[in-house]
Scaffold this motif. Structure first.
Motif, short mmCIF file in Angstrom:
data_model
loop_
_atom_site.label_atom_id
_atom_site.label_comp_id
_atom_site.label_asym_id
_atom_site.label_seq_id
_atom_site.Cartn_x
_atom_site.Cartn_y
_atom_site.Cartn_z
N LEU A 14 -71.01 38.36 30.41
CA LEU A 14 -70.59 37.05 29.94
C LEU A 14 -71.06 36.78 28.52
O LEU A 14 -70.32 36.27 27.68
N ARG A 15 -72.28 37.16 28.22
CA ARG A 15 -72.87 36.88 26.90
C ARG A 15 -72.43 37.86 25.81
O ARG A 15 -72.53 37.53 24.63
N ARG A 16 -71.96 39.02 26.18
CA ARG A 16 -71.63 40.05 25.20
C ARG A 16 -70.67 39.54 24.12
O ARG A 16 -70.93 39.67 22.93
N GLY A 17 -69.58 38.93 24.52
CA GLY A 17 -68.62 38.42 23.55
C GLY A 17 -69.10 37.19 22.80
O GLY A 17 -68.75 36.97 21.64
N THR A 18 -69.93 36.39 23.47
CA THR A 18 -70.40 35.17 22.82
C THR A 18 -71.40 35.47 21.70
O THR A 18 -71.54 34.67 20.78
N VAL A 19 -72.05 36.61 21.75
CA VAL A 19 -72.98 36.98 20.68
C VAL A 19 -72.22 37.21 19.38
O VAL A 19 -72.70 36.87 18.29
N VAL A 20 -71.01 37.75 19.46
CA VAL A 20 -70.18 37.93 18.26
C VAL A 20 -69.86 36.56 17.67
O VAL A 20 -70.05 36.34 16.46
N VAL A 21 -69.41 35.64 18.50
CA VAL A 21 -69.07 34.30 18.03
C VAL A 21 -70.31 33.62 17.44
O VAL A 21 -70.26 33.07 16.34
N ALA A 22 -71.42 33.68 18.15
CA ALA A 22 -72.65 33.05 17.68
C ALA A 22 -73.11 33.65 16.35
O ALA A 22 -73.57 32.93 15.46
N SER A 23 -72.98 34.95 16.19
CA SER A 23 -73.39 35.61 14.95
C SER A 23 -72.51 35.16 13.78
O SER A 23 -73.01 34.88 12.69
N LEU A 24 -71.21 35.09 14.01
CA LEU A 24 -70.31 34.64 12.94
C LEU A 24 -70.59 33.19 12.56
O LEU A 24 -70.55 32.85 11.38
N VAL A 25 -70.91 32.36 13.53
CA VAL A 25 -71.26 30.96 13.23
C VAL A 25 -72.58 30.92 12.45
O VAL A 25 -72.67 30.26 11.40
N ALA A 26 -73.59 31.61 12.94
CA ALA A 26 -74.91 31.57 12.31
C ALA A 26 -74.88 32.12 10.89
O ALA A 26 -75.61 31.64 10.02
N LEU A 27 -74.03 33.13 10.66
CA LEU A 27 -74.01 33.77 9.34
C LEU A 27 -73.05 33.09 8.36
O LEU A 27 -72.74 33.64 7.31
N ARG A 28 -72.65 31.88 8.70
CA ARG A 28 -71.96 31.08 7.68
C ARG A 28 -72.94 30.80 6.54
O ARG A 28 -72.54 30.62 5.40
N ARG A 29 -74.22 30.75 6.91
CA ARG A 29 -75.30 30.72 5.92
C ARG A 29 -75.86 32.12 5.87
O ARG A 29 -76.15 32.71 6.92
N PRO A 30 -76.05 32.70 4.70
CA PRO A 30 -76.55 34.08 4.63
C PRO A 30 -77.87 34.25 5.37
O PRO A 30 -78.72 33.36 5.36
N GLY A 31 -78.01 35.39 6.01
CA GLY A 31 -79.24 35.68 6.72
C GLY A 31 -79.40 37.17 6.92
O GLY A 31 -78.43 37.92 6.86
N TYR A 32 -80.61 37.59 7.12
CA TYR A 32 -80.86 39.00 7.38
C TYR A 32 -81.05 39.21 8.88
O TYR A 32 -81.19 38.25 9.65
N GLY A 33 -81.03 40.45 9.31
CA GLY A 33 -80.99 40.79 10.72
C GLY A 33 -82.07 40.18 11.57
O GLY A 33 -81.79 39.58 12.60
N TYR A 34 -83.32 40.31 11.17
CA TYR A 34 -84.42 39.82 12.00
C TYR A 34 -84.37 38.30 12.14
O TYR A 34 -84.58 37.75 13.21
N ALA A 35 -84.06 37.61 11.03
CA ALA A 35 -83.96 36.15 11.09
C ALA A 35 -82.81 35.74 12.00
O ALA A 35 -82.92 34.76 12.75
N LEU A 36 -81.71 36.48 11.97
CA LEU A 36 -80.58 36.20 12.85
C LEU A 36 -80.98 36.40 14.31
O LEU A 36 -80.64 35.59 15.17
N LEU A 37 -81.71 37.46 14.56
CA LEU A 37 -82.20 37.74 15.91
C LEU A 37 -83.01 36.56 16.43
O LEU A 37 -82.80 36.09 17.56
N GLN A 38 -83.92 36.05 15.63
CA GLN A 38 -84.74 34.91 16.02
C GLN A 38 -83.90 33.65 16.20
O GLN A 38 -84.11 32.89 17.15
#
Length: 113
Positions: A14-38
């Motif tokens: 269930l969460r697999r696809g939502t992580v893509v959506v959440a990542s695209l939303v979160a990265l509207r502001r630039p961020g690096y991998g570890y900060a995105l993970l947090q």
């Protein structure tokens, strides 16, 4: 009684696809991998680093993210940002997610218990 493994598998799917959506939303502001993970974890999208970094590379290869290296700090970091193509895909995904939610709500409310 359903086993924990069965439930865990379905929750992961269930969460697999939502992580893509959440990542695209979160990265509207630039961020690096570890900060995105947090950030994702803090918003209820727990994801393993071994899953996130390949996902970021795949989204970049698909043109949905752009990236650049910041070498101004003591340790270089790769910053990601949702691209214009990523915004277009995100809008479609969010529309579809809303439609799925509406369909589920209708099914739940109309289903005999």
């Amino acid at each position: 009684m359903v086993s924990d493994d069965v439930l865990r598998t379905h929750l992961q799917e269930l969460r697999r696809g939502t992580v893509v959506v959440a990542s695209l939303v979160a990265l509207r502001r630039p961020g690096y991998g570890y900060a995105l993970l947090q950030r994702l974890t803090g918003h209820g999208f727990p994801v393993d680093a071994n899953t996130l970094y390949p996902l970021l590379r795949r989204l970049e290869e698909q043109g949905l993210l752009t990236s650049e290296w910041n070498t101004e700090e003591s340790r270089p970091r790769k910053f990601y940002r949702t691209s214009e193509s990523g915004e277009q895909v995100l809008r479609r995904l969010l529309d579809d997610l809303a439609a799925v939610q509406t369909s589920l709500t209708t099914l739940i409310e109309g289903a005999p218990r």
